[in-house]
Each structure stands twice: as structure tokens, then as C-alpha cells.
Design a protein around this motif. Sequence first.
Motif, PDB file in Angstrom:
ATOM      1  N   LEU A 627     -36.024  -1.007 -25.794  1.00 25.11           N
ATOM      2  CA  LEU A 627     -36.437  -0.343 -24.561  1.00 25.11           C
ATOM      3  C   LEU A 627     -36.568  -1.338 -23.409  1.00 25.11           C
ATOM      4  O   LEU A 627     -36.263  -1.022 -22.254  1.00 25.11           O
ATOM      5  CB  LEU A 627     -37.764   0.378 -24.791  1.00 25.11           C
ATOM      6  N   LEU A 628     -37.021  -2.546 -23.734  1.00 27.65           N
ATOM      7  CA  LEU A 628     -37.149  -3.580 -22.704  1.00 27.65           C
ATOM      8  C   LEU A 628     -35.787  -3.959 -22.132  1.00 27.65           C
ATOM      9  O   LEU A 628     -35.613  -4.043 -20.909  1.00 27.65           O
ATOM     10  CB  LEU A 628     -37.832  -4.816 -23.294  1.00 27.65           C
ATOM     11  N   GLU A 629     -34.794  -4.186 -23.010  1.00 24.76           N
ATOM     12  CA  GLU A 629     -33.452  -4.556 -22.529  1.00 24.76           C
ATOM     13  C   GLU A 629     -32.844  -3.409 -21.709  1.00 24.76           C
ATOM     14  O   GLU A 629     -32.131  -3.645 -20.729  1.00 24.76           O
ATOM     15  CB  GLU A 629     -32.546  -4.915 -23.708  1.00 24.76           C
ATOM     16  N   TRP A 630     -33.123  -2.196 -22.125  1.00 23.07           N
ATOM     17  CA  TRP A 630     -32.632  -1.037 -21.369  1.00 23.07           C
ATOM     18  C   TRP A 630     -33.260  -1.025 -19.984  1.00 23.07           C
ATOM     19  O   TRP A 630     -32.590  -0.789 -18.978  1.00 23.07           O
ATOM     20  CB  TRP A 630     -32.965   0.249 -22.132  1.00 23.07           C
ATOM     21  N   LYS A 631     -34.560  -1.281 -19.913  1.00 25.14           N
ATOM     22  CA  LYS A 631     -35.234  -1.268 -18.617  1.00 25.14           C
ATOM     23  C   LYS A 631     -34.689  -2.352 -17.699  1.00 25.14           C
ATOM     24  O   LYS A 631     -34.658  -2.190 -16.477  1.00 25.14           O
ATOM     25  CB  LYS A 631     -36.740  -1.449 -18.809  1.00 25.14           C
ATOM     26  N   ARG A 632     -34.255  -3.455 -18.270  1.00 25.68           N
ATOM     27  CA  ARG A 632     -33.707  -4.541 -17.448  1.00 25.68           C
ATOM     28  C   ARG A 632     -32.482  -4.076 -16.662  1.00 25.68           C
ATOM     29  O   ARG A 632     -32.130  -4.658 -15.638  1.00 25.68           O
ATOM     30  CB  ARG A 632     -33.317  -5.728 -18.325  1.00 25.68           C
ATOM     31  N   LEU A 643     -23.573  -4.624 -19.106  1.00 21.16           N
ATOM     32  CA  LEU A 643     -22.960  -4.596 -20.434  1.00 21.16           C
ATOM     33  C   LEU A 643     -23.692  -5.532 -21.395  1.00 21.16           C
ATOM     34  O   LEU A 643     -24.001  -5.158 -22.536  1.00 21.16           O
ATOM     35  CB  LEU A 643     -21.481  -4.999 -20.338  1.00 21.16           C
ATOM     36  N   VAL A 644     -23.972  -6.732 -20.938  1.00 25.94           N
ATOM     37  CA  VAL A 644     -24.669  -7.690 -21.795  1.00 25.94           C
ATOM     38  C   VAL A 644     -26.031  -7.153 -22.200  1.00 25.94           C
ATOM     39  O   VAL A 644     -26.438  -7.220 -23.367  1.00 25.94           O
ATOM     40  CB  VAL A 644     -24.812  -9.050 -21.077  1.00 25.94           C
ATOM     41  N   LEU A 645     -26.768  -6.599 -21.243  1.00 20.56           N
ATOM     42  CA  LEU A 645     -28.099  -6.065 -21.546  1.00 20.56           C
ATOM     43  C   LEU A 645     -28.024  -4.891 -22.509  1.00 20.56           C
ATOM     44  O   LEU A 645     -28.843  -4.766 -23.432  1.00 20.56           O
ATOM     45  CB  LEU A 645     -28.793  -5.640 -20.248  1.00 20.56           C
ATOM     46  N   MET A 646     -27.023  -4.018 -22.312  1.00 16.56           N
ATOM     47  CA  MET A 646     -26.898  -2.858 -23.196  1.00 16.56           C
ATOM     48  C   MET A 646     -26.476  -3.274 -24.606  1.00 16.56           C
ATOM     49  O   MET A 646     -26.890  -2.652 -25.593  1.00 16.56           O
ATOM     50  CB  MET A 646     -25.900  -1.863 -22.608  1.00 16.56           C
ATOM     51  N   GLU A 647     -25.663  -4.311 -24.708  1.00 22.72           N
ATOM     52  CA  GLU A 647     -25.300  -4.826 -26.037  1.00 22.72           C
ATOM     53  C   GLU A 647     -26.552  -5.300 -26.768  1.00 22.72           C
ATOM     54  O   GLU A 647     -26.749  -5.016 -27.965  1.00 22.72           O
ATOM     55  CB  GLU A 647     -24.302  -5.981 -25.907  1.00 22.72           C
ATOM     56  N   ASP A 648     -27.409  -6.012 -26.056  1.00 18.67           N
ATOM     57  CA  ASP A 648     -28.653  -6.499 -26.666  1.00 18.67           C
ATOM     58  C   ASP A 648     -29.575  -5.347 -27.046  1.00 18.67           C
ATOM     59  O   ASP A 648     -30.198  -5.350 -28.114  1.00 18.67           O
ATOM     60  CB  ASP A 648     -29.375  -7.439 -25.700  1.00 18.67           C
ATOM     61  N   ALA A 649     -29.667  -4.338 -26.161  1.00 15.31           N
ATOM     62  CA  ALA A 649     -30.523  -3.191 -26.442  1.00 15.31           C
ATOM     63  C   ALA A 649     -30.057  -2.456 -27.692  1.00 15.31           C
ATOM     64  O   ALA A 649     -30.861  -2.097 -28.566  1.00 15.31           O
ATOM     65  CB  ALA A 649     -30.540  -2.247 -25.244  1.00 15.31           C
ATOM     66  N   TRP A 652     -30.949  -4.391 -30.892  1.00 12.59           N
ATOM     67  CA  TRP A 652     -32.350  -4.273 -31.298  1.00 12.59           C
ATOM     68  C   TRP A 652     -32.654  -2.894 -31.889  1.00 12.59           C
ATOM     69  O   TRP A 652     -33.375  -2.777 -32.887  1.00 12.59           O
ATOM     70  CB  TRP A 652     -33.280  -4.535 -30.111  1.00 12.59           C
ATOM     71  N   ALA A 653     -32.105  -1.837 -31.262  1.00 14.12           N
ATOM     72  CA  ALA A 653     -32.333  -0.486 -31.780  1.00 14.12           C
ATOM     73  C   ALA A 653     -31.736  -0.339 -33.185  1.00 14.12           C
ATOM     74  O   ALA A 653     -32.333   0.296 -34.067  1.00 14.12           O
ATOM     75  CB  ALA A 653     -31.727   0.544 -30.833  1.00 14.12           C
ATOM     76  N   LYS A 654     -30.577  -0.925 -33.392  1.00 15.59           N
ATOM     77  CA  LYS A 654     -29.934  -0.876 -34.709  1.00 15.59           C
ATOM     78  C   LYS A 654     -30.787  -1.587 -35.755  1.00 15.59           C
ATOM     79  O   LYS A 654     -30.976  -1.099 -36.878  1.00 15.59           O
ATOM     80  CB  LYS A 654     -28.551  -1.523 -34.619  1.00 15.59           C
ATOM     81  N   LYS A 655     -31.330  -2.756 -35.392  1.00 12.37           N
ATOM     82  CA  LYS A 655     -32.185  -3.504 -36.327  1.00 12.37           C
ATOM     83  C   LYS A 655     -33.448  -2.716 -36.654  1.00 12.37           C
ATOM     84  O   LYS A 655     -33.912  -2.706 -37.805  1.00 12.37           O
ATOM     85  CB  LYS A 655     -32.554  -4.862 -35.724  1.00 12.37           C
ATOM     86  N   LEU A 671     -28.540   4.727 -26.353  1.00 18.47           N
ATOM     87  CA  LEU A 671     -28.128   3.416 -25.836  1.00 18.47           C
ATOM     88  C   LEU A 671     -26.639   3.178 -26.036  1.00 18.47           C
ATOM     89  O   LEU A 671     -25.969   2.616 -25.161  1.00 18.47           O
ATOM     90  CB  LEU A 671     -28.937   2.314 -26.524  1.00 18.47           C
ATOM     91  N   GLU A 672     -26.110   3.551 -27.177  1.00 16.40           N
ATOM     92  CA  GLU A 672     -24.677   3.350 -27.437  1.00 16.40           C
ATOM     93  C   GLU A 672     -23.826   4.157 -26.466  1.00 16.40           C
ATOM     94  O   GLU A 672     -22.771   3.687 -26.009  1.00 16.40           O
ATOM     95  CB  GLU A 672     -24.365   3.738 -28.877  1.00 16.40           C
ATOM     96  N   THR A 673     -24.277   5.348 -26.128  1.00 11.39           N
ATOM     97  CA  THR A 673     -23.535   6.168 -25.173  1.00 11.39           C
ATOM     98  C   THR A 673     -23.485   5.486 -23.811  1.00 11.39           C
ATOM     99  O   THR A 673     -22.434   5.418 -23.169  1.00 11.39           O
ATOM    100  CB  THR A 673     -24.197   7.554 -25.041  1.00 11.39           C
TER     101      THR A 673
END
Length: 903
Positions: A627-632, A643-649, A652-655, A671-673
Motif C-alpha cells: 500500500l505504501l508503494e502504491w501511495k508513492r 512502473l518501478v513503484l508498481m512493480e515493487d507494490a 510486496w502484495a504477492k509476498k 495492483l497488477e491491473t
Amino acid sequence: MIWPFGNSEERKQKKRAKQARAFYEDALDQLEAQQYDKALDLLEQAKEFGHSEAEAKIAEVRAMFEKVEEQPAEQPQSTLKIPEEEANALYEKGIAARDRGDYSTALQALGDAAKGGMPAAIFEFGQLFFAGKGVERSLQRSFDCAMAAAKLGYPRAMLFIGTLYVKGLGFEPNGEKAVEWLGKAADLGDASAQFNLALLYSKGDLVDRNFDKAIPLAKAAAAQGHEKAQQLLDNLQESERDEWMRQGVESYKKGDFQNAAFLFRQSAGAGSAPAAFNLGLCYENGEGVRQDYTKALRWYTKAAELGHVRAQCSAGVLCENGGEGEFEPRPEEAFSWYLKSAEQGNARAQLLLASAYRRGFGCEQDPVAAVHWYTRAAEQDYAQAQYDLGLWYLERARDLNPEMQSEMLGRARNWLEKASAQGFEKAKKMLPDIIRLQGGGGDRFVEAVEAAKAGDHQKAMELYEQCAEEGIAEATAALGQYYEKGEGDVAADPKKALEYYAKAAEQGSPRGMLFLGMANETGMCTEKNMPKAIEYYRRAAEAGNARAMILLGVAYEEGKTLEKDMKTAMEWYQKAYDQGDDSGAMYLGMAYRDAKDEGLCDLDKADSLLRPLAENGNANAMREMALLEWKRTLGVREPEKVLVLMEDACEWAKKSKEAGDKRAEGLLKTLETRRDTVRGATPAGLLYTGLRLIEGKDIQQDEKTGLRMLEVAANAGSGPAAGVLGLCYAKGDHVEADNDKARHWFERGAELKNPESMMNLAFMYLNGVGIEADPEKAAHLYEQAAEAGFAPAGFHLSQMYREGKGVPKDSAKEFEWALKAAEAGHVPAQYHVGALYWNGDGVGRNLVEAKAWMSKAAEAGFAQAKDMMARLEKFEHELMERQKAAQAAAQAQQAENADGEQK
């Protein structure tokens, strides 16, 4: 460990006397070999180390030479009277004869070559007179020859003249003259002259000491491989760095942090451990520089590797906490630094090392080692260590038989009293319970705890009841927990649980206050009463209960009968976090992320709190990181950065989902969408934006995201991005220096035909940086980069042919590659080509071409080329004057001859 023989000062004096004798004896050997300049150097060193006979021997050597008249030497002929090939052959013959001891042949051959105007022959002819080889020694004759050769631009002759003025041979020592002649030779690139002039400026005997002049000269000599220049350079830099350090401390004390950081960097860059430590502090605290834990660790590590004790401890702390979440924790590295610092007596490191042994952090758990290091730190009156050691003994008391419990409690009380005497608040709060335990209920309380651990709940209840009657608050709270949960044969009785919690609270138990507050909030056996719950939470929190702090913070954040106050909520979360509570870190991180007040919202701080929990396997923290990476991404316009931020988000959600958090499933799909909609970013766009973010050009600086963009770009096929990443890791710019990662990215860049990557990878192979040296592979990479049109690589390849590294020595190849680089505009190569034309190395000597290439380099601002151009122009002028004089003399002689014939 104490050395068993003699004291430190005696050992130093004996060592100096031994070195003085060695210098003196070496000087005598050089005198026997008629190497007078080397002998004088050694005698000067023997004198500095206190040899009693050195000064007299220096005077004796100087007296061996007659005084020299500084009269102008006979002007050399402007043109050779014999062909150049014949002159060269005579010169080679003379040198070979001299080397085998055939001095009569050497004199004849060198004399004939000298008469033809060959500078090297003139000089070497004079050196035979200086050494008295085959002729009577004559300093005057050798000086005249050196002066003649020097006027023809021969650097070794200039060096010789300068050395005479330094050593006082034939003259009184003269600093001004020494600088003049050594400077002329140094300007022409003579390494020995550069070294001797640097030495002159460093000593401050004949001229004023001047580091600004000495250091560049020493560097230039060292770059050419002069055997003593590097040591001199090290000594000069050490003196200079100490001065920078002193000035930095003064600036820091005055509050000029920016200048202090600058000076610390200068000193640290020159190898000062204290300066590196101070610079690390600046980066850690954000004083004079932007706060950056990665750079702080880099400088702490540099100081630590140089033996700085406090830096070793500080490096360990950052390795343990991951720079407040800025990078991944490094347990083994943290443990290693703690151990090194602790062994040298640092109390804080000893405490941290004890904690590591207790937890098995970066090492195997070792209770014996833990108590040893706790004790070492506590004995240095370190209050935190005394408190922790007291708790250690209290904990151990619960595991021992009754006979040993009293002793352990006594030790615990002893250390807690010491900590309390120093004002340590936690120790003050703990002492009353220890005293009560010692006063009668201690053994029973320990026994009750053991019974509960063993599952004998009936016995535990009986013992807890006895302890509760004696006023042991924690025993009363334990009874409340039994009745709340209904463990063992005890039936759940919420009402009775509430009674015990109330009694425990009255006895001062923070846990009792906490549970009483929870009962009032949930309505367990009582009406819901949130104001009363908050009152108990506050009392428990003020008594140090971390869970109560969090619940009180939640009440402020959500406005539970209180006015919503995120700032106060965060203060309570911070207090829980300060006690090492993971939930405190979680709530504080979420508060920094979700705060609507711009003054409170801080995504970087949120990251530093949530990331360590997530990386340690906390599924909830992983979801919150997503959620933090998404908010960024909110408000970010560049698709590459999004793109970089969404990849990280997504990662984390997958983990979090894989760790069992069902709430992460829907989040991951969302997030993937969003990520898929921005995946069209190009490598070139990623590179451009990444560089802007790293450098902070027209955009707020964000090094971490910028570097991630470069990684994505490099993996997507951008050679320049791989090259930039390699340089970052090689130099330690924006990241911690890592030769393995540097090589990885340079190799990636080389695969993508990036010439800068090829050249930098060649440098690593040539110098064995993070890899076994392989000059042949280095030469191959330089050639690949040069063939791709990268001029600096061509210049480096020419130097390899010059030195015979990785390729056979080949002056023609040296010239070929240097010329290609020069024609491509590489300024050092232009200077080098000019020098090759001047000396006739690898190409026929051509003064016109030499001047043309030197002129190009000089116009480009190359300092050495500017100096050389001045020398060339002066040489041309003097040559023209000599030609005119020779022509006039010839005409006068012809006229005289004609008059004689007429008579």
C-alpha cells in the motif's frame, strides 16, 4: 598485552638508532660505488634519525668536489657535424663501453657524439668527469656539459643541475636555483625531477613548505612508476589530511556543518579514520549534508577498516537496523563489527555484542558469551548494560533451583541499583519488584512460573495466589490472565479475572492496568466505558507497557471519545517503538503513511519502519508496504517512475499473499491491473528519468528510485544504463561500493556493446579490482572499446603497448593507438602524441608535429601541454638565436679567410 621487555619510549629510541645505522651504512656503500647524490640522500636521513657521524660525513662528501663557476657553457653547435644515424651509433657504443668498464672507449665515443651536438651524449660525457671514470674527477667539467645539454632541452641534465644545488655540491645549497632547474625538468615530464622537487617542497628546508605544489608533483612522479614517489605522496597526504581534519572540527564547533562536512570529506578521502567517522556522523544525522544512511555506513566502514573503534560500533548498528530500513539488515557484518569494537574496549559495542550473542543475531546463541560481554560493559559504568545485566540475572533466577535463586536475585539487584544510581528510569521502576521478590515471595514466584511452563496449572495457581497475597503485582496479574483464558483445569471466569486485574492495577502492575482498560473498552463483565479504558491505558502506558501505548495511540487516531489527534497518536506509537515493540513500528509506519497533515505524512519514514518488519517475514507489514508503494505513485507523472513503484507494490502484495494474508489477494489483483497499464515505458525513458532522479535535475532527488529505474532499463537492453550502474557501484556514488556488482553491470554493458562499460571492465581486469588481474583480457576489452570509437580506450591501449602489459611492448602500436585517440579529440592523447614526436618514440622525431599536437592539448586547457608549449617556444627561440650566431660566425670566418688569401 604488555610487551615484556622495556618500555615504549626505549623501544622507539632503539628502533630509530637501528634505522640511523642502516641509513649510514647504506650511504657508505653508495660512496664506494661513487653514487654521491644517493649517498647524500642517505646521510641526510641518517642525520634526521640522530646518527652522530652523519653531519660530518655530509661535509666531507661536499668537500670532495671543487667549487663550480656558473659561467655560461660553450654554446653547442646548432647542427650535427655527423649524420644522426652515426651520432646515435656512437652514443650507443659509448654507453655500452661505460657499462662494461671500458672508460677510454666510452670517453672517445661519447665525446665524438657530443661534438656533434647530441644532448644525451653531451650529458653522459660530462657524467664520466663527475664520477672520475677514466679521467680525473671534475665537477666543473660535468656541470658545463650538463648546462650545455640542458640548453638543448635534455631533462636529465636539468635534473642533475638542480640536484647539485640541493645537495650543495660545487655550490652552497640554493633553493631558488634548485627549484628553477628541477622545475624545468619536471615540466618536461621527468619523474625523478618531479619527485625531487616534491621532496624539496615537502621538507621546507631550502624553500617554504608547500603541500599544494608538492602533492601534484608527487602524484605525477608516482603515476610514472617512480619507486619512492608513492611513499612521499602518502606522507604528504597524511600531513594535509590532518590539517583538514583539524579545520573540520573547528567548523563543526562553530555550527558551520556544511564546511565541516566538506573538510571531513577531504580528510577522509585522503585516508583519515577520524574524519571518515565524523563524515559518517554528518550523513547519519543530516548535518551539513542530506541525511543518507547508506553513505553514513560507507564512511563508518572506511573508518572502521582503518581501526576506528567508535566507527566499528556505529557500522555495526547501521548493519543491524538496515540504516533505519534504507537497506537490508546484515546480521553477520553487524556482529563482526561489534566484536572488533568490543575487543578494543568500547562499552556500547560490548553491550550490543552481548545482545547479539543472547539473540543469536549474526552468530550462534551463546549465553555464556552474552553474560561475559554484558559484564564487561557494565563494569565500565554503562547504565544500559547494568540494567540489561540485571534483567539477565532476574531471568536466569527463574530457571534455577531454589538454592541458586537468592544469589541470582542478589546479582540482579546489585546491577539494577548501579543503573538506578545513574538515573536510569527503567532500573528505578524495576527495583521494587526485585526487592519484594527477595523479601519472601521470590522463590515461590519463580516456582509458579516454572509450574505454568510445565503445564501444572493447579500448582501454578496456588503459588501465584500465595505471591499475590504478599503483594507481588505480577503474580496478581497472572491470576487474572488464568481466569480470563480458563487455562488448564481453571474455568474461565471473566468477572473474577476483572477483579484480579483491578487488584494488580492497584498494586502498580502495568499489565493489570492494560487488561482493565481492555475490559472497559470491550465490556467484559462490565459496561463499556471508553473514557475509563483510556484512563487505564494511559496509566499502563506511562508505566512502560508498550501494548497500552499502542491502544492509547489508536484511541487518539480514531477519535474514541477523544478528539482526533494524529500527532499525539504518533507520539504514543513512537514510545512503543522505542521500547523495541514490533507493533509500535507497524502502527507508527502506517501513521506516517496515512497522515493527512502534510507536516506529519512522511513516506520515507513509513518505509524505514515497515520494510524491516516485512523483510523479516511479517505478512501484515508486507501488505502495508504494498500500500505504501502504491501511495508513492500518487501525483507522479513520469510513467517510468510509476512502473518501478508498481512493480515493487505488486512484489510486496504477492509476498504477503504467499505468507498467508488473505486480505492481500484482492490487493494484488488491483495492483497488477494498474501496473499493466504503465508497462509501456521504454529503456531510454527509464534511463533519462532515472538519471534525473539520481542527480536531482529539475526534479526532487530520489536516488533509490532512480537506481531502480536504471536497473530496469539495463535489464531491458540499455547499455548506457548498465554502464552508469557499474560506475555507481565502482565509485560508491549513491550506493555502497561493491566491486562484484560493479563488474556485473559492466559485463552487462559490454554485452550490450557499451564502450564505456568495456573500458571500465578493462580497468578492473588490469588492476585486479575485485577480480584476479588479467592484463590480456584488459587489453582485449580496451581494443574492443577503441574500435567502437571510444577515444579514451584507445589512449589506454597505447599505454599498455608502451608498458608491455597484456600485449608485447611495441612503440609503433603505442603511437598508432595514441594517434587515433588524439585525432578523435582525446586531450591527454594529443599531449602524448606531441611527446612521442618530440622524443622520436615509435615515430621519427618531428618538432613541427610535436608542437602542433602540444598546441591542440594546450588550447583544450591541458596544463602540462601549456607548460611544454612554453618550453618549446623558448627552445625554438634559443635555437634560432644560436643558428644566427653560428651563421654570423661562419660569415665572419669566411670573410677573415678571404682577407687572408688576398694578403
